[in-house]
Design a protein around this motif. Structure first.
Motif, PDB file in Angstrom:
ATOM      1  N   LEU A 198       7.903   4.653  -2.085  1.00  0.00           N
ATOM      2  CA  LEU A 198       7.671   3.201  -2.177  1.00  0.00           C
ATOM      3  C   LEU A 198       7.223   2.563  -0.868  1.00  0.00           C
ATOM      4  O   LEU A 198       6.228   1.835  -0.854  1.00  0.00           O
ATOM      5  N   PRO A 199       7.904   2.802   0.253  1.00  0.00           N
ATOM      6  CA  PRO A 199       7.412   2.180   1.499  1.00  0.00           C
ATOM      7  C   PRO A 199       6.005   2.652   1.874  1.00  0.00           C
ATOM      8  O   PRO A 199       5.195   1.861   2.350  1.00  0.00           O
ATOM      9  N   PHE A 200       5.723   3.937   1.637  1.00  0.00           N
ATOM     10  CA  PHE A 200       4.402   4.456   2.001  1.00  0.00           C
ATOM     11  C   PHE A 200       3.306   3.905   1.095  1.00  0.00           C
ATOM     12  O   PHE A 200       2.182   3.703   1.544  1.00  0.00           O
ATOM     13  N   ILE A 201       3.622   3.659  -0.168  1.00  0.00           N
ATOM     14  CA  ILE A 201       2.650   3.033  -1.065  1.00  0.00           C
ATOM     15  C   ILE A 201       2.267   1.661  -0.522  1.00  0.00           C
ATOM     16  O   ILE A 201       1.088   1.306  -0.460  1.00  0.00           O
ATOM     17  N   ILE A 202       3.261   0.908  -0.119  1.00  0.00           N
ATOM     18  CA  ILE A 202       3.022  -0.447   0.398  1.00  0.00           C
ATOM     19  C   ILE A 202       2.253  -0.377   1.726  1.00  0.00           C
ATOM     20  O   ILE A 202       1.263  -1.091   1.924  1.00  0.00           O
ATOM     21  N   ILE A 203       2.699   0.497   2.616  1.00  0.00           N
ATOM     22  CA  ILE A 203       2.030   0.639   3.919  1.00  0.00           C
ATOM     23  C   ILE A 203       0.574   1.051   3.722  1.00  0.00           C
ATOM     24  O   ILE A 203      -0.337   0.483   4.348  1.00  0.00           O
ATOM     25  N   LEU A 204       0.327   2.029   2.855  1.00  0.00           N
ATOM     26  CA  LEU A 204      -1.046   2.489   2.624  1.00  0.00           C
ATOM     27  C   LEU A 204      -1.911   1.408   1.986  1.00  0.00           C
ATOM     28  O   LEU A 204      -3.092   1.293   2.301  1.00  0.00           O
ATOM     29  N   GLY A 205      -1.328   0.619   1.083  1.00  0.00           N
ATOM     30  CA  GLY A 205      -2.085  -0.485   0.482  1.00  0.00           C
ATOM     31  C   GLY A 205      -2.597  -1.447   1.536  1.00  0.00           C
ATOM     32  O   GLY A 205      -3.778  -1.824   1.545  1.00  0.00           O
ATOM     33  N   TYR A 206      -1.717  -1.827   2.466  1.00  0.00           N
ATOM     34  CA  TYR A 206      -2.125  -2.742   3.538  1.00  0.00           C
ATOM     35  C   TYR A 206      -3.033  -2.064   4.548  1.00  0.00           C
ATOM     36  O   TYR A 206      -3.950  -2.683   5.085  1.00  0.00           O
ATOM     37  N   LEU A 207      -2.789  -0.773   4.806  1.00  0.00           N
ATOM     38  CA  LEU A 207      -3.632  -0.034   5.743  1.00  0.00           C
ATOM     39  C   LEU A 207      -5.064   0.071   5.218  1.00  0.00           C
ATOM     40  O   LEU A 207      -6.025  -0.171   5.960  1.00  0.00           O
ATOM     41  N   ILE A 208      -5.212   0.397   3.942  1.00  0.00           N
ATOM     42  CA  ILE A 208      -6.555   0.499   3.350  1.00  0.00           C
ATOM     43  C   ILE A 208      -7.259  -0.846   3.418  1.00  0.00           C
ATOM     44  O   ILE A 208      -8.423  -0.926   3.803  1.00  0.00           O
ATOM     45  N   GLU A 209      -6.542  -1.914   3.058  1.00  0.00           N
ATOM     46  CA  GLU A 209      -7.151  -3.242   3.130  1.00  0.00           C
ATOM     47  C   GLU A 209      -7.539  -3.588   4.567  1.00  0.00           C
ATOM     48  O   GLU A 209      -8.607  -4.137   4.811  1.00  0.00           O
ATOM     49  N   GLY A 210      -6.687  -3.225   5.510  1.00  0.00           N
ATOM     50  CA  GLY A 210      -6.962  -3.524   6.907  1.00  0.00           C
ATOM     51  C   GLY A 210      -8.126  -2.732   7.484  1.00  0.00           C
ATOM     52  O   GLY A 210      -8.826  -3.208   8.368  1.00  0.00           O
ATOM     53  N   LEU A 211      -8.322  -1.521   6.983  1.00  0.00           N
ATOM     54  CA  LEU A 211      -9.411  -0.683   7.489  1.00  0.00           C
ATOM     55  C   LEU A 211     -10.776  -1.083   6.935  1.00  0.00           C
ATOM     56  O   LEU A 211     -11.804  -0.753   7.528  1.00  0.00           O
ATOM     57  N   LEU A 212     -10.778  -1.791   5.815  1.00  0.00           N
ATOM     58  CA  LEU A 212     -12.050  -2.236   5.251  1.00  0.00           C
ATOM     59  C   LEU A 212     -12.567  -3.444   6.021  1.00  0.00           C
ATOM     60  O   LEU A 212     -11.802  -4.325   6.407  1.00  0.00           O
ATOM     61  N   LYS A 213     -13.858  -3.473   6.228  1.00  0.00           N
ATOM     62  CA  LYS A 213     -14.478  -4.623   6.878  1.00  0.00           C
ATOM     63  C   LYS A 213     -14.502  -5.787   5.895  1.00  0.00           C
ATOM     64  O   LYS A 213     -14.522  -5.594   4.681  1.00  0.00           O
ATOM     65  N   GLU A 214     -14.528  -6.977   6.448  1.00  0.00           N
ATOM     66  CA  GLU A 214     -14.546  -8.193   5.623  1.00  0.00           C
ATOM     67  C   GLU A 214     -15.712  -8.194   4.644  1.00  0.00           C
ATOM     68  O   GLU A 214     -15.566  -8.538   3.472  1.00  0.00           O
TER      69      GLU A 214
END
Length: 172
Positions: free
Chosen positions: A147-163
């Protein structure tokens, strides 16, 4: 030419299957049987999913999705993404049309990724199987690690994408 380009992978697979069948008929027959079984499974799963998607698209206003799972949804969006992914049934390919509706409704991209992660790892039928086959210690340990890694990865993927990439995803 555009159609050929679109289906090139399928044509290559068909060509390779024909070659294998001509070399070893039983192997080719096995390949075809597996493909037909997979197609039957997909056909049995997708129509109910599409029906539910149509209802979701019509019955749930965009404003409601934005409020509970949109950009400013906070912890509520994360919880709902995990719940929606956990109560889901069916193979992962059934989740992609749902993510398309979520994106169309303006769901925050990290919540879409969390939904997909939950679909893969926290589905209730999978948990029930794990409880009976592997025990509660394993099941709950895996859940509390995932569960924590799912949440972390969700935000990490969003953060790695350019606007502009995110805008392109939501535009399409």
């Amino acid at each position: 030419m555009k159609i050929l380009k679109r289906y090139i992978f399928s044509l290559i697979v068909l060509f390779v299957t024909l070659i294998i069948t001509s070399i070893d008929f039983n192997s080719g027959k096995s390949i075809i049987n597996i493909a037909v079984d997979s197609f039957k499974q997909m056909i049995s799963v997708l129509p109910p999913i599409m029906l539910l998607l149509g209802l979701l698209d019509i019955w749930v206003p965009r404003e409601t999705m934005l409020k509970y799972m949109g950009e400013n949804s906070g912890i509520m969006g994360i919880i709902l993404a995990i719940i929606f992914g956990s109560v889901a049934a069916g193979p992962l390919y059934a989740a992609f049309p749902i993510t398309a509706v979520f994106i169309k409704k303006g769901v925050k991209f990290s919540n879409v990724m969390i939904f997909l992660g939950a679909w893969c790892t926290t589905k209730i039928p999978t948990l029930l199987f794990e409880l009976s086959a592997l025990g509660y210690k394993y099941t709950f340990t895996r859940m509390f690690v995932n569960l924590p890694f799912i949440i972390i990865l969700g935000y990490l993927i969003e953060g790695l994408l350019k606007e502009e990439d995110l805008k392109e995803i939501y535009k399409n």
